[in-house]
Scaffold this active site. Sequence first.
Site, PDB file in Angstrom:
ATOM      1  N   GLU A  29       0.817  -1.214   0.000  1.00  0.00           N
ATOM      2  CA  GLU A  29       0.000   0.000   0.000  1.00  0.00           C
ATOM      3  C   GLU A  29       0.851   1.265   0.000  1.00  0.00           C
ATOM      4  O   GLU A  29       0.509   2.256  -0.641  1.00  0.00           O
ATOM      5  CB  GLU A  29      -0.952   0.008   1.204  1.00  0.00           C
ATOM      6  N   TYR A  39      -6.643   6.540   3.777  1.00  0.00           N
ATOM      7  CA  TYR A  39      -6.764   5.505   2.768  1.00  0.00           C
ATOM      8  C   TYR A  39      -6.043   4.227   3.199  1.00  0.00           C
ATOM      9  O   TYR A  39      -6.604   3.129   3.176  1.00  0.00           O
ATOM     10  CB  TYR A  39      -6.225   5.967   1.396  1.00  0.00           C
ATOM     11  N   ASP A  73      -9.908   6.348  -2.566  1.00  0.00           N
ATOM     12  CA  ASP A  73      -8.739   6.766  -3.344  1.00  0.00           C
ATOM     13  C   ASP A  73      -9.228   7.404  -4.647  1.00  0.00           C
ATOM     14  O   ASP A  73     -10.420   7.655  -4.809  1.00  0.00           O
ATOM     15  CB  ASP A  73      -7.823   5.568  -3.619  1.00  0.00           C
TER      16      ASP A  73
END
Length: 353
Positions: free
Chosen positions: A38, A121, A139
Amino acid sequence: MNRELHFTQKLLAWHRNDNKRIMPWKGEKNAYKVWLSEIILQQTKVEQGLAYYLRFLETFPNLRDLAEAEEDEVLRLWQGLGYYSRARNLHFTAKEVQAKYGGIFPKSSTELIQLKGIGEYTAAAISSFVNKEPIAVVDGNVIRVLARYFRIQLPFDSAEGKNFFREKANHLIDQQNPDLYNQAIMDFGATICKPKNPDCAACPLMDSCLAKQDNLISELPLKTKKVAIKKRYFIALYIETSHGIALQKREEEDIWKGLYQLPSFELKAFTKNLELQVNEILKREFPAEHFKLIELGKMQKQKLSHREIQIVFVHLKSQNEQILSDSYIYTRNLAKFAFPKVFILYFQSKGII
DNA sequence: AACCCGGGGCC
DNA sequence: GGCCCAGGGTT
């Protein structure tokens, strides 16, 4: 079936029908690996980040390996990927989790978001993927899909817009399969509901898409702010000395913090007489030194999202035996250091690395 | 809320 | 040349 439920069910069905993109971190339940993926994928396309992900895992198979590494080594692995604060924060957080959590990543989004480099996020992504916490990711993909399907004409780069999209997303998430839902909507945005030329013909939601009905696909999502692109001008010196090539580390709060560079000097602008500007810098910075000019390079441009960098590389040979400055590093192995992309391109053009 | 931080790919 | 990308931190 109400509109929200219809959206969620259609999306999950689309995702089940082998429309998944294949990625090594998909379905991964190891928090370290999910976190790593991520961070790498923040503002970065999958194709660009994939090789970095694999190289990081190979070099640092687990959190402890990363925590025990030197920051320079982490930045060297990150070289070329951009947004280098991600690498510094990655390393900082690895050490923090090792020290404060005994090497075990926290699983809840409220704990995750307190870690450096993890925002809304990323906390939602990790906690939903690893722990099935029902928190929706928001996102660029999600904003685009929601703005279009629900015809949301609120700019997302405002406090009101952010809140609206977050609440909408959390209202839509499948409570039983939040991980699959979050994966599905991002895959959908990346492959069908693309920014340009979306594939509406293949879209399972086209019939009920409000933007499609009102011919607003190309207008949504809305954004208010426009990025001002500022120009910056540098002269960079590739200096051969008897001790090796001179380097300096960028320590200040500025672009490329933590990376190395050739000794560089920023100008307000380039003038017609570039060689004169170079000589003025040499006289000012190294009054006692004598150089032989090997090559005055052509101006190189690097375009970034919010900057245009112009650099002139100057190849010099120092004629003295003394070092130029105590603040410089002298090396015969440039490959050990992390450089901004524009320096890498220069070294490659010279056949140095 | 405004501004900062990279690099690549697409149109 | 402009826009966007599995955003986040600082002021």
